[in-house]
Every structure is written in structure tokens, then in C-alpha cells.
Motif scaffolding. Structure first.
Motif, PDB file in Angstrom:
ATOM      1  N   ASN A   1     -43.872  94.325  -3.705  1.00 38.90           N
ATOM      2  CA  ASN A   1     -45.124  93.877  -2.939  1.00 38.90           C
ATOM      3  C   ASN A   1     -46.205  93.875  -3.943  1.00 38.90           C
ATOM      4  O   ASN A   1     -47.036  93.011  -4.452  1.00 38.90           O
ATOM      5  N   PRO A   2     -46.334  95.090  -4.839  1.00 36.96           N
ATOM      6  CA  PRO A   2     -47.578  95.114  -5.805  1.00 36.96           C
ATOM      7  C   PRO A   2     -47.205  94.041  -6.927  1.00 36.96           C
ATOM      8  O   PRO A   2     -47.967  93.506  -7.401  1.00 36.96           O
ATOM      9  N   VAL A   3     -45.966  93.681  -7.441  1.00 35.34           N
ATOM     10  CA  VAL A   3     -45.546  92.822  -8.376  1.00 35.34           C
ATOM     11  C   VAL A   3     -45.825  91.419  -7.963  1.00 35.34           C
ATOM     12  O   VAL A   3     -46.453  90.380  -8.567  1.00 35.34           O
ATOM     13  N   VAL A   4     -45.406  90.921  -6.606  1.00 39.48           N
ATOM     14  CA  VAL A   4     -45.685  89.820  -6.237  1.00 39.48           C
ATOM     15  C   VAL A   4     -47.370  89.599  -5.970  1.00 39.48           C
ATOM     16  O   VAL A   4     -47.738  88.523  -6.267  1.00 39.48           O
ATOM     17  N   LEU A   5     -48.044  90.715  -5.659  1.00 41.35           N
ATOM     18  CA  LEU A   5     -49.468  90.329  -5.322  1.00 41.35           C
ATOM     19  C   LEU A   5     -50.070  90.103  -6.762  1.00 41.35           C
ATOM     20  O   LEU A   5     -50.931  89.162  -6.891  1.00 41.35           O
ATOM     21  N   LEU A   6     -49.578  90.760  -7.880  1.00 46.16           N
ATOM     22  CA  LEU A   6     -50.034  90.547  -9.284  1.00 46.16           C
ATOM     23  C   LEU A   6     -49.580  89.293  -9.454  1.00 46.16           C
ATOM     24  O   LEU A   6     -50.328  88.350 -10.349  1.00 46.16           O
ATOM     25  N   GLY A   7     -48.452  88.678  -9.274  1.00 47.48           N
ATOM     26  CA  GLY A   7     -48.338  87.379  -9.506  1.00 47.48           C
ATOM     27  C   GLY A   7     -49.022  86.342  -8.811  1.00 47.48           C
ATOM     28  O   GLY A   7     -49.460  85.328  -9.468  1.00 47.48           O
ATOM     29  N   ILE A   8     -49.604  86.443  -7.482  1.00 47.84           N
ATOM     30  CA  ILE A   8     -50.113  85.430  -6.973  1.00 47.84           C
ATOM     31  C   ILE A   8     -51.632  85.533  -7.591  1.00 47.84           C
ATOM     32  O   ILE A   8     -52.528  84.397  -7.466  1.00 47.84           O
ATOM     33  N   LEU A   9     -52.332  86.754  -7.840  1.00 49.94           N
ATOM     34  CA  LEU A   9     -53.394  86.622  -8.401  1.00 49.94           C
ATOM     35  C   LEU A   9     -53.585  86.118  -9.914  1.00 49.94           C
ATOM     36  O   LEU A   9     -54.635  85.468 -10.062  1.00 49.94           O
ATOM     37  N   VAL A  10     -52.504  86.113 -10.367  1.00 48.90           N
ATOM     38  CA  VAL A  10     -52.490  85.565 -11.927  1.00 48.90           C
ATOM     39  C   VAL A  10     -52.532  84.336 -11.811  1.00 48.90           C
ATOM     40  O   VAL A  10     -53.133  83.397 -12.686  1.00 48.90           O
ATOM     41  N   HIS A  11     -51.593  83.643 -10.829  1.00 50.70           N
ATOM     42  CA  HIS A  11     -51.705  82.217 -10.700  1.00 50.70           C
ATOM     43  C   HIS A  11     -52.764  81.473 -10.069  1.00 50.70           C
ATOM     44  O   HIS A  11     -53.221  80.505 -10.651  1.00 50.70           O
ATOM     45  N   PHE A  12     -53.654  82.511  -9.104  1.00 49.10           N
ATOM     46  CA  PHE A  12     -54.685  81.787  -8.375  1.00 49.10           C
ATOM     47  C   PHE A  12     -55.860  81.513  -9.747  1.00 49.10           C
ATOM     48  O   PHE A  12     -56.437  80.649 -10.196  1.00 49.10           O
ATOM     49  N   ILE A  13     -55.767  82.580 -10.883  1.00 57.57           N
ATOM     50  CA  ILE A  13     -56.738  82.640 -11.907  1.00 57.57           C
ATOM     51  C   ILE A  13     -56.515  81.517 -12.736  1.00 57.57           C
ATOM     52  O   ILE A  13     -57.234  80.503 -13.161  1.00 57.57           O
ATOM     53  N   ALA A  14     -55.122  81.266 -13.091  1.00 53.75           N
ATOM     54  CA  ALA A  14     -54.611  80.004 -13.838  1.00 53.75           C
ATOM     55  C   ALA A  14     -54.857  78.604 -13.169  1.00 53.75           C
ATOM     56  O   ALA A  14     -55.615  77.660 -13.898  1.00 53.75           O
ATOM     57  N   PHE A  15     -54.789  78.642 -11.845  1.00 51.23           N
ATOM     58  CA  PHE A  15     -55.105  77.287 -11.058  1.00 51.23           C
ATOM     59  C   PHE A  15     -56.630  77.044 -11.329  1.00 51.23           C
ATOM     60  O   PHE A  15     -56.883  75.966 -11.476  1.00 51.23           O
ATOM     61  N   TYR A  16     -57.324  78.018 -10.857  1.00 48.19           N
ATOM     62  CA  TYR A  16     -58.720  77.888 -11.205  1.00 48.19           C
ATOM     63  C   TYR A  16     -59.084  77.285 -12.694  1.00 48.19           C
ATOM     64  O   TYR A  16     -60.111  76.353 -12.896  1.00 48.19           O
ATOM     65  N   LEU A  17     -58.751  77.979 -13.611  1.00 48.10           N
ATOM     66  CA  LEU A  17     -59.025  77.352 -15.041  1.00 48.10           C
ATOM     67  C   LEU A  17     -58.416  76.309 -15.411  1.00 48.10           C
ATOM     68  O   LEU A  17     -59.262  75.221 -16.053  1.00 48.10           O
ATOM     69  N   ILE A  18     -57.435  75.945 -14.912  1.00 47.04           N
ATOM     70  CA  ILE A  18     -56.881  74.533 -15.101  1.00 47.04           C
ATOM     71  C   ILE A  18     -57.436  73.583 -14.504  1.00 47.04           C
ATOM     72  O   ILE A  18     -58.057  72.413 -14.989  1.00 47.04           O
TER      73      ILE A  18
END
Length: 448
Positions: free
Chosen positions: A307-324
Motif C-alpha cells: 500500500n505505501p508504494v501505491v500511495l506514493l504512486g498516486i501522489l506522484v501522478h497527481f503532482i504530475a497531472f497538476y503541473l501538466i
């Protein structure tokens, strides 16, 4: 060579073979829409997005029968035959015609379904409950190294180019076809693992398994594999994981096809816009390799589960989506061959664009390494059908995403991924918590 060394050797060869094949294919996918746009001013008329939609649509439809194919001819021959079709698809770009382009898209869709089902089966039979996490990480890191090499060539070869010439296209795709064939041949180096300690087998049941297998006819194996695929589709765990898998299909489409096209369409990037597609692919690959290596190494001593790895993944993606969202014009995915001069919410930055590529790759590795790990563990006795269902859901969502990428503005595509990403993360958490509870009670983890 000891049994464990042989299995690790097989995993490494599997990863290296996929690295060569997907150095060719992922580079092809990353530049396909840009190349097709340059061709559309000639007699050729087609869409890279439409091709990818066909590939993933056929891929999804084929997945429920591929366990039968793998059961009949085995994972090694399945992967070799699939590799030949991958090479054929890439070779079409040397001199593309609409009929050959779309026909090859259909064939590679079937081949991809066979390839990934066989890969999941090969990964599982060369792993046990202690090594599945490590092996998933090793395989993923080697596979995603492919993003680095092909795109590095694109970056240097296309630097300063605003249009892709016929000579440029042919040189790139002849080289990619040869690289794909090298990876295909490497599958013959994979050795048959010893039967003991394979994930999903108990010592006490080895003799019984062998006896049952010898009693089964080839057709019986195929029918049984197909039935298992249908049964797995409606299990609670697979239904929950399907939401997570659907998200990986959507974001796969975005980072492998749409985002590179967006970068190449932004005229404000100047003379570097086409070479930046290659640089973007390199940084996606760096993120994928870092994630696969890190989570592969940590999996053995990870007390906190997946779970912590998947949580890291979604947080990283949400940051990427916002910047894009802030950095890219909304019409970038559907811009004409001349590109777009539209403004983003901030001044479009090449550095931010490439940083987002890295984040997309890192987040993707978080999700895929953990999905490979949990599927190999949960369905260790039915690995081929389980991975077929996984790829069925992922590919049908990728097909839908490639289809709507022809029409939706960037912010709507990002919104779809945010919604699926949120619910996919929650559903993954619930499956992992249920699995952890069963393990804590001393039950057999693979019987979920």
C-alpha cells in the motif's frame, strides 16, 4: 547451476528480452503520432491514436483466449511468436501504407495478449512467495530500460528538426526492427525451471500435480485455462483490482502516446520540440527504472506491504497531472501538424515538461510493480488466467483512452485519470488489507 540461480537467470533473460523488444516498440509508440502527422501531407492518411486504439481493442478481446494458447505451446514459444509480430508492426513504418498499417495493428493486438499472458506465467513459475516481489521489480526495471535507449537516439537524431523526413523515418525504423528481432531471439535462452519451490506449488502436492497434468489432454488444458479466466473475472479481488488496472491502462496511454505528442506540438518550445519527445521518453524511463529497482530491492524487507508504494504512486501522478495542466496548452493532444501556439496557464517550460515525464514514469512503476506482485501472489496456481484478465482490463481501457485522445482536450483527459486513479488506489488498498488479514490468521495467501 542451482535451481534458484536458474530461476534468477530466467528472470534476467526475460527482462533483457523485453528490454530489446520494447526499446523498439515503445520508441515506435512514442513517435508514431508525430511520424504519422508528417506523412498525412502525402498520400498516406492515418492516425497513430487510431492504430493504438485498434491494438489495445484487439489486445483486450484476445486476452480471454490467450491462456489456452500458452497452455498448448508453453510460455517460451508464445513469447517468441509474439515477438515476430511486434517486429512486423515496427517494420511497417519503414514504408507505411494505410492497409498494412492498420492490418499490422490488428495482428500485434493478438500478439500482445499472448506475450503478456506468457510473461506473467513465466514470471510466476520462476518465483516463489519470497522472491515474487524482487523478481517483479527486476523485470520491471529491465523492461523500462527500453524507454531510455530508443528515446536517447530520437533525442539526438531529431534535434533541431521541425519536420521528419522520409530518410529520418526509414533509418529509425530499420534500426528499431532489428533491435526487436534481437529481443525475440533471446527468449530461446530461457530454461525450464525445476518443479520444486515454484510459486503456487506445495511439496506434498507435486506428485499429484504431475499426475493430473499428464492425464490432461492438450485440448483439456486449453478449455480449463479459458474457464479459469472467466471465473477469475467475477471474483471479488479481481473486480477490485480491475479498477486499479483500469487506471494503469489510462495512464499508460497518456505517458506512452499522448504526452509525447503534446510536447511535440507546443510551438513555444521552438526548434527543440521534436527532440524533446525523445528526452521526455528518456526521463519516463529513468522514473520507471528507479521505481522498479527501488521497489524490487525493498520488497524483501518491506514490513508495510504494498500500500505505501501505491500511495506514493498516486501522489506522484497527481503532482504530475497538476503541473501538466498548468504547463501545457489544452489543445496540445489534438493540435494539427503545424502544432499549437495556444498559451498554457503558466509560461510553457521545457524543464517542467521533462520533470513531469520523470514523475509519470515513477508513478507508473509504483502501480505496475505492485500489481504484478499481488497478482503473482494471489493467483499463484492460476497465473496465466490471472495475468490474462489483468491485461484484458488494462488494454481495453488503453484502447478507450487512445480513442478519446483524438477528441478530448488535455484537461478532460487529466480529469478522467484523476478520478480513476483515486478509486483505483482505494480498491487496491482494500485487497491488500484483506490479504494481510488472511496471512495474519495463518491462512494460505494464494487461496484468496
Amino acid at each position: 547451476m542451482s535451481p534458484e540461480s536458474k530461476k534468477l537467470f530466467n528472470i534476467i533473460i526475460l527482462g533483457v528480452a523485453f528490454m530489446f523488444m520494447f526499446t523498439a516498440f515503445q520508441t515506435c509508440g512514442n513517435v508514431a503520432q508525430t511520424v504519422i502527422r508528417s506523412l498525412n501531407s502525402t498520400d498516406f492518411h492515418g492516425s497513430g491514436y487510431t492504430s493504438m486504439a485498434i491494438i489495445y481493442g484487439v489486445f483486450s478481446a484476445s486476452n480471454l483466449i490467450t491462456p489456452s494458447v500458452v497452455a498448448i505451446i508453453g510460455p517460451q514459444l508464445s513469447m517468441f511468436a509474439s515477438g515476430l509480430f511486434y517486429s512486423m508492426y515496427i517494420a511497417v513504418f519503414i514504408q507505411p501504407l494505410p492497409w498494412s498499417f492498420y492490418t499490422a495493428s490488428v495482428f500485434i493486438g493478438i500478439a500482445a495478449a499472448v506475450l503478456w499472458t506468457a510473461q506473467g506465467n513465466c514470471l510466476t513459475i520462476n518465483s516463489d512467495e519470497h522472491t515474487i516481489g524482487r523478481n517483479s521489480g527486476i523485470f520491471w526495471a529491465l523492461l523500462q530500460s527500453s524507454l531510455f535507449f530508443g528515446n536517447l537516439y530520437i533525442y539526438f537524431a531529431w534535434q533541431g528538426k521541425t519536420q521528419i523526413s522520409e530518410s529520418d523515418r526509414r533509418t529509425v525504423f530499420i534500426a528499431l526492427t532489428v533491435i526487436s528481432l534481437v529481443g525475440t531471439v533471446l527468449f530461446f535462452l530461457i530454461r525450464q525451471p525445476d518443479s520444486e519451490n515454484v510459486l503456487g506449488e506445495d511439496e506434498s502436492s507435486d506428485d499429484q500435480d504431475l499426475e493430473n497434468e499428464s492425464a490432461q489432454s492438450t485440448m483439456g488444458k486449453a478449455v480449463d485455462a479459458f474457464k479459469k479466466s472467466l471465473k477469475l473475472c467475477v471474483t471479488k479481488e479481481m473486480l477490485l483490482l480491475s479498477i486499479t488496472t483500469a487506471y494503469t491502462g489510462l495512464e499508460l496511454t497518456f505517458f506512452s502516446g499522448v504526452y509525447g505528442t503534446c510536447i511535440g506540438a507546443v510551438n513555444k518550445f521552438g526548434m527543440e520540440e521534436k527532440s524533446l519527445i525523445g528526452l521526455s521518453g528518456i526521463f519516463i524511463g529513468i522514473g520507471e527504472i528507479l521505481g522498479g529497482s527501488l521497489f524490487g530491492l525493498l520488497s524483501k524487507n518491506n514490513r508495510f506491504g504494498r500500500n505505501p508504494v501505491v500511495l506514493l504512486g498516486i501522489l506522484v501522478h497527481f503532482i504530475a497531472f497538476y503541473l501538466i495542466f498548468l504547463n501545457m496548452p489544452g489543445d496540445a493532444p489534438i493540435a494539427p501538424v503545424e502544432g499549437t501556439d495556444s498559451s498554457a496557464y503558466i509560461k510553457s517550460s521545457k524543464e517542467v515538461a521533462i520533470f513531469c515525464s520523470f514523475l509519470l514514469g515513477l508513478g507508473d512503476s509504483c502501480f505496475n510493480t505492485q500489481l504484478l506482485s499481488i497478482l503473482g501472489f494471489l493467483y499463484s496456481e492460476d497465473s496465466a488466467p490471472a495475468f490474462a484478465v489483468f491485461k484484458f482490463v488494462q488494454s481495453i481501457c488503453a484502447a478507450v483512452a487512445f480513442f478519446y485522445s483524438n477528441y478530448l482536450l488535455l484537461h478532460w483527459q487529466l480529469l478522467v485519470m484523476v478520478i480513476f486513479g483515486f478509486f483505483g488506489t482505494i480498491s487496491f488498498f482494500s485487497v491488500e488489507w484483506a490479504a494481510a488479514a488472511i496471512v495474519a490468521r495463518g491462512s494460505d495467501y494464494r487461496s484468496i
